[in-house]
Write a protein that holds these residues in place. Structure first.
Motif, short mmCIF file in Angstrom:
data_model
loop_
_atom_site.label_atom_id
_atom_site.label_comp_id
_atom_site.label_asym_id
_atom_site.label_seq_id
_atom_site.Cartn_x
_atom_site.Cartn_y
_atom_site.Cartn_z
N THR A 350 0.85 -1.26 0.01
CA THR A 350 0.01 0.03 -0.12
C THR A 350 1.02 1.38 -0.13
O THR A 350 1.87 1.21 0.66
CB THR A 350 -0.81 -0.08 1.27
N THR A 351 0.56 2.29 -0.91
CA THR A 351 1.08 3.68 -0.88
C THR A 351 0.04 4.59 -0.94
O THR A 351 -1.06 4.38 -0.69
CB THR A 351 2.01 3.55 -2.12
N SER A 352 0.58 5.93 -0.81
CA SER A 352 -0.26 7.18 -0.41
C SER A 352 -0.50 7.90 -1.78
O SER A 352 0.68 7.75 -2.55
CB SER A 352 0.24 7.89 0.70
N LEU A 353 -1.61 8.41 -1.98
CA LEU A 353 -1.83 9.15 -3.05
C LEU A 353 -1.73 10.90 -2.39
O LEU A 353 -2.47 11.57 -3.22
CB LEU A 353 -3.10 9.00 -3.89
N SER A 354 -1.13 10.94 -1.34
CA SER A 354 -1.36 12.41 -0.83
C SER A 354 -0.35 13.37 -1.16
O SER A 354 -0.49 14.52 -1.14
CB SER A 354 -1.26 12.23 0.76
N THR A 355 0.65 12.87 -1.75
CA THR A 355 1.68 13.86 -2.03
C THR A 355 2.28 13.83 -3.68
O THR A 355 2.34 12.68 -4.16
CB THR A 355 3.01 13.57 -1.34
N PHE A 356 2.28 14.90 -4.23
CA PHE A 356 2.66 15.22 -5.44
C PHE A 356 4.22 15.14 -5.62
O PHE A 356 4.84 15.71 -4.62
CB PHE A 356 2.11 16.40 -6.07
N THR A 357 4.75 14.56 -6.66
CA THR A 357 6.26 14.68 -6.72
C THR A 357 6.66 14.92 -8.13
O THR A 357 5.99 14.56 -9.04
CB THR A 357 6.94 13.12 -6.34
N LYS A 358 7.99 15.10 -8.25
CA LYS A 358 8.59 15.39 -9.58
C LYS A 358 10.11 15.00 -9.24
O LYS A 358 10.73 15.40 -8.45
CB LYS A 358 8.84 16.74 -10.06
N ASN A 359 10.82 13.94 -10.24
CA ASN A 359 12.04 13.55 -10.05
C ASN A 359 12.82 13.93 -11.24
O ASN A 359 12.47 13.83 -12.33
CB ASN A 359 11.98 11.98 -9.70
N LYS A 360 14.14 14.13 -10.87
CA LYS A 360 15.06 14.17 -11.96
C LYS A 360 16.44 13.53 -11.61
O LYS A 360 16.56 13.10 -10.40
CB LYS A 360 15.36 15.68 -12.49
N SER A 361 17.38 13.42 -12.52
CA SER A 361 18.51 12.69 -11.80
C SER A 361 19.97 13.17 -12.99
O SER A 361 19.64 13.91 -13.81
CB SER A 361 18.53 11.15 -12.26
N ASP A 362 20.95 13.03 -12.39
CA ASP A 362 22.22 13.20 -12.88
C ASP A 362 23.30 12.31 -12.57
O ASP A 362 23.21 11.42 -11.59
CB ASP A 362 22.66 14.66 -12.34
N TYR A 363 24.51 12.26 -13.21
CA TYR A 363 25.72 11.30 -12.72
C TYR A 363 26.80 12.44 -12.63
O TYR A 363 26.91 13.38 -13.60
CB TYR A 363 25.92 10.30 -13.68
N VAL A 364 27.62 12.17 -11.80
CA VAL A 364 28.82 13.15 -11.64
C VAL A 364 29.93 12.30 -11.68
O VAL A 364 30.28 11.09 -11.15
CB VAL A 364 28.83 13.70 -9.89
N LYS A 365 30.74 12.75 -12.43
CA LYS A 365 32.30 12.03 -12.84
C LYS A 365 33.44 13.00 -12.07
O LYS A 365 34.62 12.26 -11.83
CB LYS A 365 32.25 11.77 -14.25
N LEU A 459 10.33 13.25 -18.59
CA LEU A 459 10.12 13.48 -19.86
C LEU A 459 10.44 15.15 -20.08
O LEU A 459 10.59 15.21 -21.35
CB LEU A 459 8.45 13.43 -19.87
N ASP A 460 11.06 15.67 -19.10
CA ASP A 460 11.41 16.90 -19.42
C ASP A 460 12.66 16.91 -20.30
O ASP A 460 12.96 17.75 -21.30
CB ASP A 460 11.87 17.65 -18.25
N ILE A 461 13.30 15.84 -20.49
CA ILE A 461 14.34 15.71 -21.30
C ILE A 461 14.33 15.27 -22.72
O ILE A 461 15.10 15.04 -23.60
CB ILE A 461 15.57 14.63 -20.64
N GLY A 462 12.95 15.07 -23.09
CA GLY A 462 12.50 14.59 -24.44
C GLY A 462 11.15 13.49 -24.50
O GLY A 462 11.57 12.72 -23.58
N GLU A 463 10.77 13.78 -25.62
CA GLU A 463 9.59 12.69 -25.92
C GLU A 463 9.62 12.29 -27.37
O GLU A 463 10.30 12.96 -28.24
CB GLU A 463 8.02 13.42 -25.65
N ASN A 464 9.01 11.03 -27.47
CA ASN A 464 9.10 10.52 -29.02
C ASN A 464 8.22 11.39 -29.70
O ASN A 464 6.93 11.84 -29.25
CB ASN A 464 8.76 9.23 -28.70
N THR A 465 8.37 11.43 -31.19
CA THR A 465 7.50 11.83 -32.15
C THR A 465 7.22 10.35 -32.86
O THR A 465 8.26 9.87 -33.28
CB THR A 465 8.06 13.08 -33.00
#
Length: 517
Positions: A350-365, A459-465
């Motif tokens: 079970t999980t909650s639907l109470s909180t909106f979220t947005k995630n992004k990611s990176d790599y550090v070299k 999806l901010d980094i691109g979507e298909n056409t």
């Protein structure tokens, strides 16, 4: 593989191996009628079904993907065996209804159960395919895609004490999606990503055939182990290699504020963590201008304190910071922080639907300087609803060649960053905050392309056409090379071999490449 499963596989190959599909313009009702001949009615939920909404919501983790304007599926199929999944694909191909496959619903853009554009599609929800079959003697297990990370951990530890599996820290993730993208976790520096320990799999392909590793071939087996979910077929089960763990492991949570030297500690952590002994892993959570250092050591407290005193004295670890426990308990403790939390909580889906979220990611070299960290911490000023999770690489993850699996972020990678914004209601503070922080970080992370982790889909980094009825390769490259680097072209070529008509498709699915550019 069990005898009955292998017999079903061989029979399916014989019956469906020469199946040819012709284009059809049939109505969605024909798809539902087709399903009814092979799938019990109680396993198919349409919007008119009383339970449709509850089944749809059961694996939605983000309320922004459950609104009146969300494009919802024509139906949800909840299979209990492989033939139901095959029927959904066969009927979908025959009647122009695509299927999206959901194992746990943790995909950050919700693409396993919704569409960004008006389209007729069905969801195949694998939640009922969740068995875990452990072979203690062989140190392997077959696990269904609908099982969660928590269910896998619990089943392995109970059936084979002393064995474990390297996967993520969130117990409610469906394994199908988690494995499909790579599978980072606290033991990956010792044993690699989840995909580095996958030995076999069963998959329903775009022609409705049920294939195992031998039948699918090396290219497709390579692609499903890190090439992203929803691209090449519906993976129903995975054979995994289990790994040894000691009877006692040690976990530690140490928090540092800015005044206590958090920025300096994180600065040192960047190059230290990827080079530590592989049995010792430290990840960092930055929030509220504080840094939480979470340490898992595959051994006892005394040895951990000695190592940390020598290697990372800035944390000031003492025996009072240690919690000795079983490996299974550590998979609960990392989230609860309470040694008394029962391990049976791993079985809670079970999980909650109470909180909106947005995630992004990176790599550090290249390590980020202390001066820059001094500028990063104010982004987490206490009122900003967000955090940053730093996951160290190195060890076994970095010793595997970038091309050995689709996951390319290995050689030279110090750590992964996950950015998380959360908010309630219709506010924009969260999205604006994470967008601003992501833009600020651009000079300090990987480049050409700026890397991203497909399991933190964005999806901010691109979507298909779509051009000529199939996904454009050029539009796919925009986001695909961020996720897969130089492996993207091979993934697209594999897609062209196994799904040239682009049946398994979403806004960030691998496009079919029928010839090299």
């Amino acid at each position: 593989m069990a005898v009955s499963t292998r017999m079903a596989l061989l029979l399916t190959l014989c019956v469906l191996g020469c199946c040819v599909f012709a284009p059809s313009l049939a109505a969605p009702g024909d798809f539902l009628q087709c399903l009814s001949s092979s799938v019990p009615s109680e396993r198919v939920f349409t919007p008119s079904s009383p339970s449709f909404t509850s089944v749809l919501v059961s694996s939605i983790r983000n309320p922004k993907f459950f609104t009146p304007t969300t494009v919802r599926p024509l139906c949800i199929v909840t299979p209990t065996n492989a033939s139901h999944v095959q029927a959904a694909v066969l009927c979908g191909r025959r009647h122009d209804v695509r299927v999206r496959v959901r194992s746990g619903g943790h995909d950050y853009e919700g693409l396993s159960y919704r569409s960004e554009r008006p389209e007729v599609f069905a969801v195949v929800d694998l939640a009922n395919l969740r068995a875990v079959r452990v072979d203690r003697v062989a140190a392997t297990a077959w696990v269904d895609s609908g099982a969660t990370v928590g269910e896998l951990y619990y089943a392995v530890a109970k059936a084979a004490p002393g064995l474990a599996f390297p996967a993520g820290v969130c117990s409610t993730m469906g394994l199908g999606g988690h494995f499909s993208g790579g599978g980072m976790g606290m033991m990956m520096r010792k044993y690699g990503l989840s995909i580095d320990n996958v030995l076999d799999a069963t998959l329903v392909d775009a022609n409705g055939r049920l294939l195992d590793k031998e039948a699918m071939g090396s290219d497709l087996f390579w692609a499903i182990r890190g090439g992203g979910g929803g691209n090449f077929g519906a993976v129903l089960s995975w054979k995994i290699r289990l790994v040894p763990v000691p009877s006692t492991v040690t976990f530690s949570n140490i928090q540092k504020t800015i005044d206590q030297g958090a920025a300096s500690a994180v600065t040192k952590w960047q190059t230290l963590a990827p080079a530590l002994p592989e049995a010792l892993s430290i990840r960092v959570i930055v929030q509220n201008q504080q840094a939480l250092f979470q340490t898992l050591y595959l051994g006892g407290c005394s040895a951990l304190v000695r190592a940390m005193s020598s290697l990372f004295p800035e944390l000031g670890m003492t025996r009072a910071d240690c919690r000795e426990m079983s490996w299974l308990q550590s998979t609960v403790y990392i989230n609860s922080g309470d040694i008394k939390t029962p391990v049976e909580t791993l079985l809670n889906r079970t999980t909650s639907l109470s909180t909106f979220t947005k995630n992004k990611s990176d790599y550090v070299k290249q390590a980020i300087t202390k001066d820059t960290w001094d500028k990063i911490f104010p982004w987490f000023n206490g009122s900003a609803a967000g955090l940053m999770i730093l996951e160290p690489h190195g060890g076994r993850v970095g010793s595997i060649a970038d091309a050995d699996t689709p996951y390319p972020h290995r050689s030279g990678v110090l750590y992964n960053i996950q950015y998380v914004a959360f908010w309630t209601g219709n506010g924009t503070d969260g999205p604006d905050w994470i967008s601003g922080l992501y833009n600020f970080m651009e000079p300090f992370v990987s480049k050409s392309p700026r890397g991203a982790y497909v399991n933190y889909r964005d999806l901010d980094i691109g979507e298909n056409t779509v051009v000529g009825g199939v996904t454009s390769y050029d539009s796919g490259k925009v986001w695909g090379e961020s996720y897969f680097g130089g492996n993207f072209e091979r993934l697209a070529i594999t897609k062209g071999k196994v799904d040239a008509g682009d049946y398994f498709r979403n806004e960030q699915s691998v496009p079919p490449l029928l010839s090299r550019k």
